[in-house]
Design an enzyme around this catalytic site. Sequence first.
Site: not given
Ligand code: PAF
Length: 250
Positions: A30, A32, A35, A59, A182, A184
Amino acid sequence: MKTWSSLADWRVARDALAGQSIGFVPTMGALHAGHRALLARARAGNACVVLSIFVNPTQFNDPADLAKYPRTLEADLMVAAGLVDHVIVPTPTELYPDNYSYRVTEDSLSRRLEGAHRPGHFDGVLTVVLKLLNVVQPTRAYFGEKDWQQLQLVQGMVRAMLLPVEIIACPTEREPDGLALSSRNRRLSTAARVRAGLFPRILRSAPTADAASTALKAAGFEVDYVADETGVRLGAIHVDNVRLIDNVRL
Ligand code: PAF
């Protein structure tokens, strides 16, 4: 840009990169502009850039949150194009051959703030980050400051486990109204998106964490926590059904 779904195939490609500096950006997809900023930092500082896209089940303490997480591989590859040399897209079975019977646990910072509201979340993050660092063997790995607690814990794990990688902290990218970028955010309705802009403004302008919490509640948000840590104020809120986190420098 090459995409690897088999870790065995990736390892052969990795061997051929021996001697080059490798910048690594781990993500859950996802992608954006936030990133893209991490990828641009990695591109500027290394001979080779590796991106991982893996929605890490361990997670997510809430299965509904995992199910709702956007999966947008085609669009992600377009965002990465021009900045990335290798994309690894592993399967859960390949990354968790042990079915999560081995894990990294930190028992101090990871239990507070986000950890108090999302039990087990940071065990999942640290475990997958350690696995990905082992798989990629980067020179440097790039993490956003928006996930402040994640960044501290990854830095702590690298120190504790004597991992041969440099962790580079990158500033939070924000929308013009201040909302932190984000994955989200794309789940916010138009009205909720407008209101969400108040979150960083209140965090920044309130004189104390308690005052920020009160002001956020008065603005209609459900507040999980607001807390001042060394040099930063952290907060987590719900806007409609979307949970947002952010932090600002004090
Ligand atoms: O920040 C994230 O997107 C995640 O927590 C990570 C570091 C890729 C681990 O899955």
